[in-house]
Design an enzyme around this catalytic site. Structure first.
Site, PDB file in Angstrom:
ATOM      1  N   GLU A  24       0.853  -1.198   0.000  1.00 61.98           N
ATOM      2  CA  GLU A  24       0.000   0.000   0.000  1.00 61.98           C
ATOM      3  C   GLU A  24       0.886   1.245   0.000  1.00 61.98           C
ATOM      4  OE1 GLU A  24      -2.485   1.569  -0.658  1.00 61.98           O
ATOM      5  OE2 GLU A  24      -4.066   1.341   0.831  1.00 61.98           O
ATOM      6  N   ASP A  25       0.363   2.351  -0.527  1.00 60.07           N
ATOM      7  CA  ASP A  25       1.132   3.592  -0.524  1.00 60.07           C
ATOM      8  C   ASP A  25       1.131   4.264   0.843  1.00 60.07           C
ATOM      9  OD1 ASP A  25      -1.557   4.259  -0.694  1.00 60.07           O
ATOM     10  OD2 ASP A  25      -1.347   5.649  -2.374  1.00 60.07           O
ATOM     11  N   ASP A  29      -3.711   5.978   6.234  1.00 66.73           N
ATOM     12  CA  ASP A  29      -4.158   7.263   6.783  1.00 66.73           C
ATOM     13  C   ASP A  29      -5.140   6.947   7.923  1.00 66.73           C
ATOM     14  OD1 ASP A  29      -4.624  10.039   6.905  1.00 66.73           O
ATOM     15  OD2 ASP A  29      -6.139   9.985   5.357  1.00 66.73           O
ATOM     16  N   PHE A  70      -1.147  16.385   3.646  1.00 67.33           N
ATOM     17  CA  PHE A  70      -1.522  15.675   2.430  1.00 67.33           C
ATOM     18  C   PHE A  70      -0.303  15.609   1.516  1.00 67.33           C
ATOM     19  CE2 PHE A  70      -3.429  14.696  -1.602  1.00 67.33           C
ATOM     20  CZ  PHE A  70      -4.357  13.740  -1.238  1.00 67.33           C
ATOM     21  N   ARG A  90       1.585  11.942  -9.615  1.00 64.58           N
ATOM     22  CA  ARG A  90       2.042  10.570  -9.327  1.00 64.58           C
ATOM     23  C   ARG A  90       3.453  10.331  -9.835  1.00 64.58           C
ATOM     24  NH1 ARG A  90      -2.420   7.568  -7.611  1.00 64.58           N
ATOM     25  NH2 ARG A  90      -4.402   8.026  -8.600  1.00 64.58           N
TER      26      ARG A  90
END
Ligand code: IMP
Length: 176
Positions: A98-99, A102, A151, A164
């Site tokens: 996963e990136d 959160d 963010f 990206r």
């Protein structure tokens, strides 16, 4: 119109060093076994690609696409599976890549779905973790970096579909 210029939070070099350490840890833990990497699209594609190159084991790769953010910077609160795996994970050593974790909702939902399919083991690798925002506890077995509640974009992560391609993790600052 608002101009957003990215500022480097984690450099390309630091990302590469950390990923090498994570790849070594996975290689050691699964010595003599095969692992199935599940890349969570779209955000994890770059991390997943670099991590795989540092795992010295037989590796299989599959993809899942999930969405919870739409075009904004806050989670919509529901996780939608846009694309499922193409192969069975029964009795496999699964590593979900996963990136960012959160609130934890996305990965908790995905892990529950995958656990029901009977893998031998299921581990989680995440490049980033925002501890201050976590609401749904999940154990991150291989973590890149803890970050503050900002963010972030780049290295696969997007804001409204953009940024990206950046080779580093950045933050967007309005007006410069
Ligand atoms: P969670 O369900 O709240 O843990 O959100 C996880 C997903 O939200 C990640 O897979 C990302 O796609 C997205 N996300 C969360 N924080 C950020 C961020 O700072 N930048 C870009 N995407 C983010």
């Amino acid at each position: 119109m608002e101009t957003l210029a990215p500022e480097v939070l984690i450099s390309e070099e630091d990302i590469a060093l950390r990923i090498e350490a994570l790849g070594n840890a996975i290689t050691e833990e699964f010595q003599g076994q095969e692992v199935t990497i599940i890349c969570v699209l779209k955000g994890a594609f770059m991390f997943c690609s670099d991590l795989m190159k540092k795992i010295n084991l037989p590796v299989k790769l599959d993809f899942v696409a999930l969405s919870s953010y739409g075009d904004g910077t806050a989670s919509s609160g529901t996780v939608k599976m846009e694309m499922d795996l193409s192969d069975s994970i029964k009795d496999k050593n699964v590593i979900v890549v996963e990136d960012i974790v959160d609130t934890g909702l996305t990965i908790q939902t995905l892990k529950q779905t995958l656990e029901a399919r009977g893998p031998k083991t299921i581990k989680l690798a995440s490049l980033l973790f925002k501890p201050s925002r976590n609401k749904h506890p999940v154990n991150i077995d291989y973590l890149g970096f803890e970050i503050q509640d900002k963010f972030v974009i780049g290295y696969g992560l997007d804001y409204a579909g953009r940024y990206r391609e950046l080779p580093y993790i950045g933050v967007l600052n309005a007006g410069n």
